[in-house]
Structures are given as structure tokens and as C-alpha cells.
Design a protein around this motif. Structure first.
Motif, PDB file in Angstrom:
ATOM      1  N   ASP A 109       0.830  -1.210   0.000  1.00 34.35           N
ATOM      2  CA  ASP A 109       0.000   0.000   0.000  1.00 34.35           C
ATOM      3  C   ASP A 109       0.862   1.257   0.000  1.00 34.35           C
ATOM      4  O   ASP A 109       0.574   2.225  -0.713  1.00 34.35           O
ATOM      5  CB  ASP A 109      -0.925   0.008   1.225  1.00 34.35           C
ATOM      6  N   ALA A 110       1.911   1.235   0.822  1.00 34.67           N
ATOM      7  CA  ALA A 110       2.778   2.408   0.941  1.00 34.67           C
ATOM      8  C   ALA A 110       3.524   2.686  -0.359  1.00 34.67           C
ATOM      9  O   ALA A 110       3.785   3.849  -0.700  1.00 34.67           O
ATOM     10  CB  ALA A 110       3.771   2.215   2.081  1.00 34.67           C
ATOM     11  N   LEU A 111       3.855   1.622  -1.088  1.00 35.60           N
ATOM     12  CA  LEU A 111       4.622   1.790  -2.321  1.00 35.60           C
ATOM     13  C   LEU A 111       3.865   2.629  -3.347  1.00 35.60           C
ATOM     14  O   LEU A 111       4.466   3.420  -4.091  1.00 35.60           O
ATOM     15  CB  LEU A 111       4.976   0.416  -2.905  1.00 35.60           C
ATOM     16  N   LEU A 112       2.562   2.465  -3.386  1.00 32.89           N
ATOM     17  CA  LEU A 112       1.750   3.261  -4.311  1.00 32.89           C
ATOM     18  C   LEU A 112       1.881   4.746  -4.002  1.00 32.89           C
ATOM     19  O   LEU A 112       2.018   5.574  -4.905  1.00 32.89           O
ATOM     20  CB  LEU A 112       0.281   2.828  -4.223  1.00 32.89           C
ATOM     21  N   ASP A 113       1.842   5.076  -2.704  1.00 31.95           N
ATOM     22  CA  ASP A 113       1.989   6.479  -2.296  1.00 31.95           C
ATOM     23  C   ASP A 113       3.413   6.968  -2.523  1.00 31.95           C
ATOM     24  O   ASP A 113       3.627   8.108  -2.941  1.00 31.95           O
ATOM     25  CB  ASP A 113       1.609   6.642  -0.823  1.00 31.95           C
ATOM     26  N   LEU A 114       4.390   6.099  -2.231  1.00 30.88           N
ATOM     27  CA  LEU A 114       5.791   6.491  -2.415  1.00 30.88           C
ATOM     28  C   LEU A 114       6.091   6.830  -3.865  1.00 30.88           C
ATOM     29  O   LEU A 114       6.776   7.817  -4.161  1.00 30.88           O
ATOM     30  CB  LEU A 114       6.715   5.360  -1.955  1.00 30.88           C
ATOM     31  N   GLU A 115       5.572   6.027  -4.777  1.00 26.52           N
ATOM     32  CA  GLU A 115       5.856   6.248  -6.195  1.00 26.52           C
ATOM     33  C   GLU A 115       5.241   7.554  -6.686  1.00 26.52           C
ATOM     34  O   GLU A 115       5.754   8.164  -7.628  1.00 26.52           O
ATOM     35  CB  GLU A 115       5.336   5.072  -7.030  1.00 26.52           C
ATOM     36  N   MET A 116       4.152   7.981  -6.056  1.00 27.24           N
ATOM     37  CA  MET A 116       3.551   9.261  -6.435  1.00 27.24           C
ATOM     38  C   MET A 116       4.312  10.439  -5.837  1.00 27.24           C
ATOM     39  O   MET A 116       4.335  11.520  -6.407  1.00 27.24           O
ATOM     40  CB  MET A 116       2.083   9.305  -5.985  1.00 27.24           C
ATOM     41  N   MET A 117       4.949  10.218  -4.677  1.00 26.73           N
ATOM     42  CA  MET A 117       5.635  11.313  -4.005  1.00 26.73           C
ATOM     43  C   MET A 117       7.104  11.433  -4.394  1.00 26.73           C
ATOM     44  O   MET A 117       7.630  12.534  -4.531  1.00 26.73           O
ATOM     45  CB  MET A 117       5.547  11.128  -2.480  1.00 26.73           C
ATOM     46  N   ILE A 118       7.776  10.284  -4.552  1.00 25.00           N
ATOM     47  CA  ILE A 118       9.228  10.283  -4.726  1.00 25.00           C
ATOM     48  C   ILE A 118       9.598  10.027  -6.182  1.00 25.00           C
ATOM     49  O   ILE A 118       9.137   9.054  -6.786  1.00 25.00           O
ATOM     50  CB  ILE A 118       9.873   9.220  -3.821  1.00 25.00           C
ATOM     51  N   THR A 119      10.437  10.875  -6.722  1.00 22.92           N
ATOM     52  CA  THR A 119      10.916  10.691  -8.098  1.00 22.92           C
ATOM     53  C   THR A 119      12.249   9.963  -8.130  1.00 22.92           C
ATOM     54  O   THR A 119      12.751   9.638  -9.209  1.00 22.92           O
ATOM     55  CB  THR A 119      11.073  12.058  -8.790  1.00 22.92           C
ATOM     56  N   ASP A 120      12.828   9.703  -6.966  1.00 23.50           N
ATOM     57  CA  ASP A 120      14.101   8.992  -6.872  1.00 23.50           C
ATOM     58  C   ASP A 120      13.892   7.524  -7.248  1.00 23.50           C
ATOM     59  O   ASP A 120      13.308   6.748  -6.494  1.00 23.50           O
ATOM     60  CB  ASP A 120      14.641   9.107  -5.440  1.00 23.50           C
ATOM     61  N   GLU A 121      14.372   7.135  -8.409  1.00 26.16           N
ATOM     62  CA  GLU A 121      14.162   5.770  -8.897  1.00 26.16           C
ATOM     63  C   GLU A 121      14.853   4.741  -8.007  1.00 26.16           C
ATOM     64  O   GLU A 121      14.376   3.609  -7.871  1.00 26.16           O
ATOM     65  CB  GLU A 121      14.664   5.646 -10.334  1.00 26.16           C
ATOM     66  N   PHE A 122      15.973   5.129  -7.404  1.00 29.10           N
ATOM     67  CA  PHE A 122      16.691   4.194  -6.532  1.00 29.10           C
ATOM     68  C   PHE A 122      15.830   3.805  -5.336  1.00 29.10           C
ATOM     69  O   PHE A 122      15.709   2.616  -5.001  1.00 29.10           O
ATOM     70  CB  PHE A 122      18.001   4.820  -6.052  1.00 29.10           C
ATOM     71  N   LEU A 123      15.232   4.797  -4.692  1.00 27.45           N
ATOM     72  CA  LEU A 123      14.393   4.511  -3.521  1.00 27.45           C
ATOM     73  C   LEU A 123      13.212   3.621  -3.888  1.00 27.45           C
ATOM     74  O   LEU A 123      12.898   2.660  -3.190  1.00 27.45           O
ATOM     75  CB  LEU A 123      13.882   5.812  -2.911  1.00 27.45           C
ATOM     76  N   CYS A 124      12.554   3.953  -4.977  1.00 27.41           N
ATOM     77  CA  CYS A 124      11.399   3.150  -5.405  1.00 27.41           C
ATOM     78  C   CYS A 124      11.832   1.729  -5.751  1.00 27.41           C
ATOM     79  O   CYS A 124      11.136   0.755  -5.438  1.00 27.41           O
ATOM     80  CB  CYS A 124      10.720   3.807  -6.601  1.00 27.41           C
ATOM     81  N   SER A 125      12.977   1.605  -6.393  1.00 23.89           N
ATOM     82  CA  SER A 125      13.493   0.278  -6.744  1.00 23.89           C
ATOM     83  C   SER A 125      13.809  -0.532  -5.496  1.00 23.89           C
ATOM     84  O   SER A 125      13.517  -1.736  -5.429  1.00 23.89           O
ATOM     85  CB  SER A 125      14.746   0.430  -7.612  1.00 23.89           C
ATOM     86  N   GLU A 126      14.400   0.123  -4.490  1.00 24.38           N
ATOM     87  CA  GLU A 126      14.707  -0.562  -3.233  1.00 24.38           C
ATOM     88  C   GLU A 126      13.430  -1.031  -2.549  1.00 24.38           C
ATOM     89  O   GLU A 126      13.361  -2.148  -2.027  1.00 24.38           O
ATOM     90  CB  GLU A 126      15.480   0.381  -2.305  1.00 24.38           C
ATOM     91  N   ALA A 127      12.416  -0.185  -2.545  1.00 28.39           N
ATOM     92  CA  ALA A 127      11.141  -0.544  -1.914  1.00 28.39           C
ATOM     93  C   ALA A 127      10.503  -1.744  -2.624  1.00 28.39           C
ATOM     94  O   ALA A 127       9.986  -2.663  -1.973  1.00 28.39           O
ATOM     95  CB  ALA A 127      10.192   0.650  -1.931  1.00 28.39           C
ATOM     96  N   LYS A 128      10.563  -1.738  -3.948  1.00 31.24           N
ATOM     97  CA  LYS A 128      10.011  -2.867  -4.708  1.00 31.24           C
ATOM     98  C   LYS A 128      10.785  -4.146  -4.413  1.00 31.24           C
ATOM     99  O   LYS A 128      10.200  -5.238  -4.324  1.00 31.24           O
ATOM    100  CB  LYS A 128      10.050  -2.558  -6.201  1.00 31.24           C
ATOM    101  N   GLY A 129      12.101  -4.017  -4.264  1.00 31.13           N
ATOM    102  CA  GLY A 129      12.920  -5.187  -3.957  1.00 31.13           C
ATOM    103  C   GLY A 129      12.588  -5.787  -2.605  1.00 31.13           C
ATOM    104  O   GLY A 129      12.486  -7.011  -2.459  1.00 31.13           O
ATOM    105  N   VAL A 130      12.389  -4.933  -1.604  1.00 38.62           N
ATOM    106  CA  VAL A 130      12.031  -5.416  -0.269  1.00 38.62           C
ATOM    107  C   VAL A 130      10.635  -6.036  -0.291  1.00 38.62           C
ATOM    108  O   VAL A 130      10.396  -7.072   0.340  1.00 38.62           O
ATOM    109  CB  VAL A 130      12.100  -4.269   0.760  1.00 38.62           C
ATOM    110  N   LEU A 131       9.723  -5.427  -1.031  1.00 36.08           N
ATOM    111  CA  LEU A 131       8.368  -5.979  -1.150  1.00 36.08           C
ATOM    112  C   LEU A 131       8.420  -7.371  -1.765  1.00 36.08           C
ATOM    113  O   LEU A 131       7.768  -8.302  -1.282  1.00 36.08           O
ATOM    114  CB  LEU A 131       7.496  -5.057  -2.001  1.00 36.08           C
ATOM    115  N   SER A 132       9.209  -7.517  -2.800  1.00 37.51           N
ATOM    116  CA  SER A 132       9.355  -8.832  -3.438  1.00 37.51           C
ATOM    117  C   SER A 132       9.951  -9.838  -2.464  1.00 37.51           C
ATOM    118  O   SER A 132       9.514 -10.991  -2.392  1.00 37.51           O
ATOM    119  CB  SER A 132      10.240  -8.704  -4.683  1.00 37.51           C
TER     120      SER A 132
END
Length: 652
Positions: free
Chosen positions: A354-377
Motif C-alpha cells: 500500500d505504501a509503495l503506491l503512495d511512495l511512487e507518487m511522491m518520490i521521483t528517486d528511482e533508486f528509492l522506489c526500486s529498493e522498496a520494490k525489492g524489499v516488497l518482493s
């Protein structure tokens, strides 16, 4: 003559235009002061109408210098690094004296405005002074920017946030028994307090808090505007992100999130880790929905009009906080897998998804979003792996200690409460297990055809419960007493059926599945009657007595009554200690026994009892009336062993 006429005919407006044009030409040449003065003399020699331009430009230059001097004086007055003892002790009274703060900002604006003036830019001495003044001003504004941020940071009201959170679920009360030490792989269940699994809390959509006092936001924007316009955006961003990053770190501490390495997390005992996982789940919700959204809003307000800068500022501010949370999630994902962790891992997966959806809308840093997706996986893989561990544990649990009274096995209680709770995660588990569905299809061929089109999670539940049933069948073989074998299976299968029927499990497994298991319970009841009461009932048959009721062998009759009494008393002594927890099943068993035994006993007594009652010591053989037996049957299956007192009936 013609020239004079033309000159005198020029009106005042035309003369002003000539003067302005000449003045602009001089300015546009961007030359040194001495050169400009020489050029003005040359212009005035061509036309006496330009004779006043020297005075005009000199007057304009003097005005600019006065303005610059005044602005510079304001800035120097508040320069803490100045060598002037009268000024070095001062600090800018930004919040205490808004008037002087406004004066300071106006001075900065004045210098920034003047340095773009061509006449100033061509004066090296003034430009050097201007650059020095701007540098001093930016240093002071940077300090004030930092101070205002720190002083006006709003402390996180954790208790207030908790109170505003709506509770959404509280389930899994396993308070019906205690798991033996032999079943450590299934964790422990506290039979007194129960084991509650709280899925956590849900934040309201309208939950919004101010991270900086609203009055200070305007001041911060004013300073940020000047620093960015002066080319000091790097210092501005660094100051802002450093202060706000520290504030977010402090917020995490208040929320109970510690800075731990992956190695440290993996060494934590389960009970302590469970508490940290719960705090992490709540911290993710609050951080993303409240703190980061508040930081985003704050950046938008303070750096409004500077899109790239506000994006950089927000990313730099949020990065440390987000990475700290992600590191804990990663540590859990790669940690040792055990069945008790599954629910927390699923909670972590859900909240991060759920948080990842909000993070991707707020954060443009691709590294952070990629890290979050990796932890989710990683959490998803951990959940699947832990579920498989649980399945294997149910299959392989091989305790050889039978339940003495045939009661519900702790394994049954644990597994059914476990899967009952798992239903809350059906959506997530269907998503995670979908990729493994084809591998499991072969194991379903012997089950209901209606399940061929059901969900991946339902199929895995079917396999899991089937494994439990097979395990229970093996455990029932530990009983030497065939009747107790049936009681054990009745108790456990009925418990499974009730857990399925009284929850969402029923919808997943279907009515046909429930009917089949109820049929099994009835069959075990029939088998119990056959295994336990056939010998006693045989004593009440006419075969072998040797004639009609009036001339039957008294010796045989005495033996029959004596044997029946012995069988009944032994059954009573043993089966009062057996336990059938379900009241309805317990009552149905007693009724079934009564329907088989009481009519047969009453009939046998009616046919042959009179032959013994007329003799001596008849109470030794005919100990019980049909009503006595019926009352004694009410003591069966209560789990408290009793012994019948031989209260012999008086001779007639």
C-alpha cells in the motif's frame, strides 16, 4: 540659420528622448567609469542639448550608490563575523523582530537588484563589495533558515496519532488448549490469556499534521527565495534536508523504530522481534501517510516555483528515513523462516504494498522506489516460503504421545486456528501463490471437482487440511482401544468441520467438503458403537440361554447379567474419563448408546428377570434398572473418571 530654426523647434519631449537615448547608449557600452565620462564629454561637444547629460547620469549614479550603501550597511550590521565590535555581538532577531527581519530581506533584495544594473556591474569596486555583502547575507540567511526550521519543528504526537487510528481487526484467539513441548515447531499458545494476532490499524484518509508551525513556513519561503535567486540553492537544500532528515529520524524513534543492522535483526528472539515488526508496520503507515506526505506538502510550500529544487529537497530529506525502514524489512525477509512469523510477514507485505503506491507518487528517486520494490518482493517470497514451511511441518509432525482421553489434538487446534486467520489474507496469498498454482494441481485430483476452478489459496488450504487429516489418522493408530480411536477421530474431524463452517473457510472449501466430513463423523460414531458395545449387547441376546423365558437356565442367566454388569461398569469407569468437548456430539453419542442398550436391557429383564428376582441374592446379578443405566450414561465423555458403587438391589 536653418540649424538654429530646427533646434528651437524641438519640443521638450523630443529633447528628453534624445537625452534618454544618449544615456542608454553610454550604459549599454558597459565601460569603466572614466571611459563613460570621456564619452559624455564627446557627446556634449556635438550638441549643446546634451550638455546636461553628464549631470543627469552622475546624479543617477550617485543615487544608485546611496541605495547600495544603505543596503550594505543593513547587512553588515548583522554580520556576526564582522571585525567591528559594535556589530559582531548581534544576531538577527528574526522571530522577535519581524520589522528588522523584513528590513534585512529588503536590503538583500536591493543588492540583488542593483548587481544586475549595468552601471554597477561595470564598477569593479562596487561589484566586489556587492559580492561580499551577498555572501555575508547568504551565510546569515542560511543560519536563520536552519534556526527557524529547528525551532518550529512540531514534535510528533504519537499518542494522538494512535488515538486517531481506526482499529480494523483483532482475531486469532487460540485459547482452547496448550501445545505440548513436542510441538515447538508450531509455537506456544497461552491457554489463559490466549494468543491474539492484531492485524494492525488503518489510518483515516483525512489524517494530516503540521510538521512545521504554519507561521514559520512563510518566513522559510522568503529566505529560500533569496538564497535560490542568489545562486545558493545547494546550501539551501542541504540545510533544509539535514534538519528535516534529523527530525524524521527523531519521529522514527518516537514510533519505536530503532536503527538496527541486518545482522542485529536476525539475532533477535521471536517475541521481541514480533513487537518490533508490529511497530514497523505502524511506522510504515504513519511515515508514508502522515510524515512523508507532510514533508512533501512542506517542500511544495517552501520551494514553490522551483520544481526541480523541491523534488531534490524532498528526496534528500526522505531517503534516510525510508532506507532505515526498508533495511528492517529486508532483514525480516531474509531471516530464518518459522510458521509463527507468517502473519507478521504478510502484514508487512500488505502495508508496504500500500505504501509503495503512495511512495511512487511522491518520490521521483528511482533508486528509492526500486529498493522498496525489492524489499516488497523479498517479503512476498518470505511469506510463500514460510507458508511452505508450515505445510511441511503439518505433514511431518510425528509425535507418538496419544491424547489420553481422545480429546482434540493440540496440532488440530493450532492448524485450524492458523488457517482460519490466514483467510484474512486471502487476497494477498492468492496473489503470491498464483505462480505456484500449476505445481499443486496434481495433488487435487482426488478432491472435489468443484475446486478445480477455485482460487490458488483455497487449493493450498485443501491440501493443508488434507495433510492434517492424514496426520490425525496416523495418530489415531496409536490407540490400542478401537473405541477410543473412533472418539479421537470424531473429536478432531468435528473440530475441523466447525472451524471451517463457522468462518470464511466454509466459502473457500465449499458445502460439499463440509458434508463429506460430517458423514465421516457419523461413520466414526457407528464404528464406536460397534467396537465398544457389541460385547455388552451380546449378553442381552436370547441365543444360548436354553429355552423359553420360563424355563431358561438360571446359571446362564446369572452369567449373562454378571457379564453385562462387568462390561457396563468397565465402560463406565473408562469412558467417563474420555472427553468429547462438543456438547452436541456428546449428547448425540449418549442418545445413540441409549437407543441401542436401554431397550435391549429392558427387554431382556422383562423376559428373564423374574426368574432371578425370585431367588436368593438376586441383587448380585440384577444390579441396575433401565433407568439407572440411562442416568449413568449421562456421565460418559465428561473427562472425569468415575467408578460405579455396587449398590445391590434388595431381594424381592
Amino acid at each position: 540659420m536653418g540649424t538654429t530654426t530646427t533646434t528651437t523647434s524641438l519640443d521638450a519631449g523630443g529633447e528628453d528622448r534624445v537625452m534618454a537615448a544618449a544615456q542608454q547608449i553610454v550604459k549599454s557600452l558597459n565601460t569603466a567609469k572614466e571611459v563613460r565620462e570621456d564619452m559624455l564629454l564627446i557627446f556634449s561637444s556635438f550638441d549643446n542639448r546634451l550638455s546636461n547629460i553628464t549631470n543627469l547620469i552622475k546624479k543617477d549614479s550617485d543615487s544608485t550608490g546611496v541605495r547600495f550603501d544603505a543596503a550594505e550597511k543593513v547587512i553588515l550590521r548583522w554580520d556576526s563575523s564582522s571585525s567591528n565590535p559594535d556589530t559582531s555581538c548581534h544576531s538577527l532577531p528574526w522571530e522577535d523582530s519581524p520589522h528588522e527581519a523584513a528590513e534585512y530581506l529588503s536590503a538583500v533584495d536591493e543588492i540583488l537588484k542593483l548587481v544586475v544594473d549595468v552601471s554597477i556591474r561595470s564598477d569593479n569596486e562596487i561589484m566586489d563589495r556587492a559580492e561580499a555583502a551577498v555572501q555575508l547575507a547568504m551565510s546569515r540567511l542560511e543560519d536563520e533558515f536552519r534556526l527557524i526550521l529547528i525551532r518550529n519543528t512540531v514534535p510528533l504526537d504519537a499518542e494522538g496519532l494512535y488515538c486517531s487510528i481506526r482499529r480494523v481487526s483483532l482475531s486469532f484467539a487460540v485459547n482452547e488448549g496448550e501445545i505440548d513441548e513436542e510441538f515447538e515447531s508450531f509455537g506456544e499458545v497461552d491457554s489463559v490469556r490466549g494468543c491474539f494476532h492484531d492485524r494492525g490499524a488503518s489510518l483515516g484518509d483525512d489524517l494530516c499534521v503540521d510538521l512545521i508551525n504554519a507561521d514559520a513556513v512563510v518566513e522559510l519561503k522568503e529566505i529560500a527565495d533569496r538564497m535560490i535567486r542568489s545562486g545558493y540553492e545547494k546550501e539551501c537544500v542541504q540545510t533544509y534536508s539535514n534538519v528535516r532528515r534529523d527530525a524524521l529520524d527523531e519521529y522514527l524513534v518516537i514510533l519505536g523504530v530503532e536503527k538496527l543492522s541486518i545482522e542485529e535483526v536476525q539475532k533477535i528472539e521471536w517475541k521481541a522481534l514480533d513487537e518490533k515488526m508490529k511497530k514497523w508496520i505502524l511506522a510504515i503507515k504513519i511515515t508514508v501517510r502522515v510524515l512523508l506526505s507532510g514533508e512533501k506538502r512542506l517542500c511544495d510550500q517552501i520551494f514553490n516555483g522551483f520544481d526541480s529544487i523541491k523534488e531534490i529537497c524532498f528526496s534528500e530529506t526522505a531517503k534516510g528515513c525510508v532506507m532505515q525502514l526498508l533495511n528492517f524489512g529486508e532483514a525480516v525477509a531474509i531471516g530464518k523462516r518459522s510458521s509463527e512469523k507468517l502473519f507478521r510477514i504478510l502484514d508487512m507485505y500488505d502495508v508496504l504494498a500500500d505504501a509503495l503506491l503512495d511512495l511512487e507518487m511522491m518520490i521521483t528517486d528511482e533508486f528509492l522506489c526500486s529498493e522498496a520494490k525489492g524489499v516488497l518482493s523479498g517479503l512476498g517470497e518470505a511469506a510463500k516460503g514460510t507458508f511452505v514451511e508450515f505445510e511441511n511441518a503439518v505433514k511431518s509432525e510425528a509425535s507418538k504421545k496419544p491424547m489420553q482421553n481422545g480429546e482434540i489434538h493440540p496440532l488440530t487446534r493450532y492448524v485450524m486456528n492458523y488457517v482460519k486467520l490466514l483467510v484474512d489474507y486471502s487476497k494477498t496469498l492468492n496473489l503470491l501463490l498464483e505462480s505456484d498454482e500449476d505445481e499443486e494441481d496434481d495433488g487435487l485430483q482426488s478432491e472435489d471437482s468443484e475446486l478445480e476452478t477455485t482460487t490458488p489459496f483455497a487449493k493450498r488450504l485443501l491440501l493443508l487440511i488434507s495433510s492434517l487429516e492424514s496426520n490425525l489418522e496416523e495418530k489415531s493408530k496409536l490407540y490400542e482401544d478401537g473405541a477410543l480411536h473412533c472418539i479421537f477421530l470424531m473429536n478432531n474431524i468435528l473440530y475441523i468441520v466447525q472451524k471451517v463452517k463457522d468462518s470464511e473457510l466454509g466459502k473457500l472449501l465449499g458445502d460439499n467438503w463440509v458434508r463429506k466430513r460430517r458423514g465421516q463423523v457419523r461413520q466414526y460414531a457407528t464404528n464406536y458403537l460397534r467396537a465398544c458395545w457389541m460385547k455388552a449387547l451380546y449378553c442381552l441376546k436370547d441365543e444360548g440361554i436354553g429355552g423359553r423365558s420360563n424355563n431358561a437356565s438360571k446359571v446362564t442367566l446369572k452369567e449373562r447379567f454378571k457379564n453385562f454388569n462387568a462390561f457396563f461398569e468397565e465402560i463406565y469407569r473408562i469412558q467417563t474419563g474420555w472427553k468429547v468437548p462438543d456438547p452436541q456430539l456428546r449428547e448425540e453419542l449418549r442418545i445413540s448408546i441409549s437407543e441401542k442398550v436401554i431397550p435391549a436391557y429392558r427387554s431382556f429383564m422383562g423376559r428373564f428377570g423374574s426368574q432371578l428376582e425370585s431367588g436368593r441374592n438376586s441383587g448380585k446379578y440384577i444390579k441396575y434398572t433401565p433407568e439407572d443405566l440411562e442416568n449413568y450414561l449421562l456421565d460418559l465423555f465428561e473427562g472425569s473418571p468415575l467408578i460405579l458403587h455396587h449398590m445391590r438391589r434388595k431381594n424381592s
